[in-house]
Design a protein around this motif. Structure first.
Motif, PDB file in Angstrom:
ATOM      1  N   HIS A 122      -7.563  38.051 -23.629  1.00 47.88           N
ATOM      2  CA  HIS A 122      -7.678  36.748 -22.978  1.00 47.88           C
ATOM      3  C   HIS A 122      -7.730  36.960 -21.470  1.00 47.88           C
ATOM      4  O   HIS A 122      -6.983  37.750 -20.905  1.00 47.88           O
ATOM      5  CB  HIS A 122      -6.487  35.861 -23.334  1.00 47.88           C
ATOM      6  N   LYS A 123      -8.630  36.213 -20.826  1.00 51.79           N
ATOM      7  CA  LYS A 123      -8.775  36.316 -19.378  1.00 51.79           C
ATOM      8  C   LYS A 123      -8.759  34.929 -18.760  1.00 51.79           C
ATOM      9  O   LYS A 123      -9.537  34.057 -19.160  1.00 51.79           O
ATOM     10  CB  LYS A 123     -10.091  37.023 -19.025  1.00 51.79           C
ATOM     11  N   SER A 124      -7.871  34.708 -17.812  1.00 46.16           N
ATOM     12  CA  SER A 124      -7.851  33.463 -17.052  1.00 46.16           C
ATOM     13  C   SER A 124      -8.667  33.655 -15.783  1.00 46.16           C
ATOM     14  O   SER A 124      -8.515  34.662 -15.073  1.00 46.16           O
ATOM     15  CB  SER A 124      -6.422  33.073 -16.682  1.00 46.16           C
ATOM     16  N   SER A 125      -9.540  32.684 -15.502  1.00 45.64           N
ATOM     17  CA  SER A 125     -10.408  32.745 -14.318  1.00 45.64           C
ATOM     18  C   SER A 125     -10.336  31.411 -13.595  1.00 45.64           C
ATOM     19  O   SER A 125     -11.286  30.615 -13.610  1.00 45.64           O
ATOM     20  CB  SER A 125     -11.849  33.055 -14.725  1.00 45.64           C
ATOM     21  N   PRO A 126      -9.185  31.116 -12.953  1.00 44.01           N
ATOM     22  CA  PRO A 126      -9.006  29.798 -12.334  1.00 44.01           C
ATOM     23  C   PRO A 126     -10.020  29.493 -11.241  1.00 44.01           C
ATOM     24  O   PRO A 126     -10.251  28.313 -10.923  1.00 44.01           O
ATOM     25  CB  PRO A 126      -7.576  29.870 -11.774  1.00 44.01           C
ATOM     26  N   ASP A 127     -10.636  30.514 -10.650  1.00 40.82           N
ATOM     27  CA  ASP A 127     -11.623  30.283  -9.603  1.00 40.82           C
ATOM     28  C   ASP A 127     -13.025  30.020 -10.161  1.00 40.82           C
ATOM     29  O   ASP A 127     -13.949  29.725  -9.392  1.00 40.82           O
ATOM     30  CB  ASP A 127     -11.677  31.496  -8.658  1.00 40.82           C
ATOM     31  N   ASN A 128     -13.165  30.156 -11.487  1.00 43.64           N
ATOM     32  CA  ASN A 128     -14.449  29.896 -12.121  1.00 43.64           C
ATOM     33  C   ASN A 128     -14.492  28.430 -12.536  1.00 43.64           C
ATOM     34  O   ASN A 128     -13.860  28.028 -13.512  1.00 43.64           O
ATOM     35  CB  ASN A 128     -14.638  30.811 -13.332  1.00 43.64           C
ATOM     36  N   ALA A 129     -15.220  27.639 -11.795  1.00 45.15           N
ATOM     37  CA  ALA A 129     -15.240  26.200 -12.037  1.00 45.15           C
ATOM     38  C   ALA A 129     -15.915  25.838 -13.343  1.00 45.15           C
ATOM     39  O   ALA A 129     -15.642  24.767 -13.911  1.00 45.15           O
ATOM     40  CB  ALA A 129     -15.946  25.481 -10.886  1.00 45.15           C
ATOM     41  N   GLU A 130     -16.765  26.715 -13.852  1.00 43.67           N
ATOM     42  CA  GLU A 130     -17.513  26.407 -15.070  1.00 43.67           C
ATOM     43  C   GLU A 130     -16.781  26.869 -16.328  1.00 43.67           C
ATOM     44  O   GLU A 130     -16.708  26.131 -17.319  1.00 43.67           O
ATOM     45  CB  GLU A 130     -18.893  27.050 -15.016  1.00 43.67           C
ATOM     46  N   PHE A 131     -16.226  28.095 -16.293  1.00 41.93           N
ATOM     47  CA  PHE A 131     -15.536  28.658 -17.451  1.00 41.93           C
ATOM     48  C   PHE A 131     -14.206  29.254 -16.994  1.00 41.93           C
ATOM     49  O   PHE A 131     -14.144  30.419 -16.616  1.00 41.93           O
ATOM     50  CB  PHE A 131     -16.397  29.733 -18.131  1.00 41.93           C
ATOM     51  N   PRO A 132     -13.123  28.461 -17.022  1.00 44.40           N
ATOM     52  CA  PRO A 132     -11.848  28.928 -16.460  1.00 44.40           C
ATOM     53  C   PRO A 132     -11.092  29.939 -17.317  1.00 44.40           C
ATOM     54  O   PRO A 132     -10.133  30.539 -16.835  1.00 44.40           O
ATOM     55  CB  PRO A 132     -11.045  27.638 -16.309  1.00 44.40           C
ATOM     56  N   GLU A 133     -11.484  30.129 -18.558  1.00 41.99           N
ATOM     57  CA  GLU A 133     -10.817  31.147 -19.383  1.00 41.99           C
ATOM     58  C   GLU A 133     -11.751  31.599 -20.497  1.00 41.99           C
ATOM     59  O   GLU A 133     -12.688  30.904 -20.881  1.00 41.99           O
ATOM     60  CB  GLU A 133      -9.492  30.646 -19.951  1.00 41.99           C
ATOM     61  N   SER A 134     -11.445  32.791 -21.016  1.00 40.89           N
ATOM     62  CA  SER A 134     -12.308  33.365 -22.044  1.00 40.89           C
ATOM     63  C   SER A 134     -11.534  34.386 -22.863  1.00 40.89           C
ATOM     64  O   SER A 134     -10.446  34.845 -22.476  1.00 40.89           O
ATOM     65  CB  SER A 134     -13.529  34.038 -21.411  1.00 40.89           C
TER      66      SER A 134
END
Length: 426
Positions: free
Chosen positions: A126-138
């Motif tokens: 699991h990866k959190s990407s809070p700076d990715n406005a389109e896909f914040p986690e994957s």
């Protein structure tokens, strides 16, 4: 033993409710519960419990892909962990199915939280990407399941389609079994991502198979022997990339005869939860508890699965449907858009002689870990089966708030009907 003999606790009323549905705790009609990071962490419960994470992907070129990890505990025995892979091509009817017992399962892996896990044969990160406005986690799934079978896919959740559970708080999503909520006999809990975007590939026999398309993710726990939790299950997963992204999912379990509104003999209760994604946004979360002999409230929230035009299937002993009907109706959770969404799908899965979209009739006992199989007693003469279907082409009808117009959405549809411990032909 002696504590029960000399117990001073008052006796349990045999007619006391011993099912506490997830809908019981919903307040003010607020079915949508926001997921927290802890909600999709691996709990690895002890006792007798089965915990699973499942990723269902409907590819743009007509394939259905399922990747599942299941962690099974049986009392003091060491847990059993399985990875199940199934790829079905609706055009060629080819199936690639692999079930393996994995070794050295770890959660969390180094540098990650318990939403991730790994074993010698796979990793799910699991990866959190809070700076990715389109896909914040994957999630990223990498697996080496055999010499001729490898998997590498990324599953990204769109920002406007949050995960959900029914009800808020730590107990959101839970249904409990047993008369005493403080010390339940068992429980069922589900948490969902209703739609993700999948990209990646599967390598089979040396050939790379692209995996691109929408899908959904569920994290679930059954805190009880599976034959005591439910007599049957229904699952629906409609996915479409039309209109900015549409999804309609539903999960339902039917209690055994032992659990219901008035204790033993009042079972057969259906607990159903679901959601709708329209226009690339999560627009409604619904849940409904259907009690035998009681009419559903008119004009209210609807979350319902029905088997129509059933016929006795000599292969399994059960009444197999020719049509799967799933219905949703519930209030909008979109800011500034009040009113109800409704949706329906009536999937034609053919008759016994001419089935449509049937992937498999799965022998349930052949797929569960050996230790669970030995610990579970089923009714004499029954053999649990799971019907799995995938339709590359299906239609969901939707009515949006403030409109009488029905909109048809084309997409793909995966469904399961599980007969666990009900009597055949009942």
């Amino acid at each position: 033993m002696f504590s029960s003999i000399f117990s001073t606790s008052p006796p349990v009323d045999p007619k006391a409710p011993n099912l506490h549905s997830v809908t019981d705790a919903v307040k003010d009609g607020q079915f949508y519960g926001e997921l927290t990071p802890k909600d999709t962490e691996w709990a690895c419960p002890g006792g007798f419990a089965a915990e699973t994470q499942v990723f269902y992907t409907n590819t743009e070129d007509g394939k259905s892909l399922m990747c599942q990890v299941i962690h099974s505990s049986i009392g003091v025995w060491y847990p059993s962990i399985q990875f199940t892979f199934k790829l079905y091509d609706s055009k060629t009817k080819e199936k690639v199915w692999k079930v393996i017992n994995v070794s050295n399962f770890v959660t969390p892996p180094p540098g990650r939280d318990k939403r991730s896990c790994k074993a010698d044969q796979f990793s799910i990160t699991h990866k959190s990407s809070p700076d990715n406005a389109e896909f914040p986690e994957s999630y990223t799934i990498s697996a080496n399941l055999a010499m001729d079978l490898q998997v590498h896919i990324e599953l990204a959740r769109p920002a406007a389609i949050p995960g959900w559970k029914v009800g808020n708080g730590e107990k959101g999503g839970f249904s409990y079994l047993g008369p005493d909520l403080a010390t339940p006999e068992g429980y069922v809990v589900h948490r969902f991502w209703p739609q993700y975007k999948a990209t990646g590939h599967v390598v089979h026999n040396g050939a790379a198979i692209p995996i691109v398309g929408p899908g959904m993710f569920v994290h679930a726990i059954q805190g009880m022997r599976p034959n005591l939790v439910a007599s049957a299950w229904n699952f629906a997963d409609f996915q479409s990339e039309e209109k900015g992204g549409v999804s309609a999912i539903q999960m339902e379990f039917t209690t055994t005869e032992t659990h219901g509104k008035t204790g033993v003999g009042s079972g057969g209760v259906k607990v159903n939860i679901g959601s709708l994604v329209v226009g690339g946004k999560l627009v409604s979360v619904v849940a409904q508890t259907h009690y035998p002999g009681e009419a559903d409230a008119a004009g209210g929230v609807v979350s319902k699965a029905s088997h129509l035009d059933t016929a006795h299937d000599p292969d399994t002993g059960y009444m197999a449907p020719s049509t799967l009907l799933f219905e949703w109706a519930g209030p909008s959770i979109v800011a500034g858009k009040s009113g109800n969404y409704t949706a329906k799908i009536a999937a034609d899965v053919g008759d016994l002689a001419n089935p449509k979209g049937l992937i498999e009739k799965v022998d349930f006992l052949a797929e569960i870990p050996y230790a669970i199989k030995m610990a579970v007693n089923y009714l004499a003469g029954t053999k649990p089966f799971i019907y799995q279907w995938f339709l590359e082409s299906a239609t969901l009808t939707i009515t949006e708030p403030g409109s009488d117009e029905t909109v048809e959405v084309a997409g793909s549809f995966y469904a399961e009907a599980s007969f666990i411990s009900i009597l055949p032909s009942s």
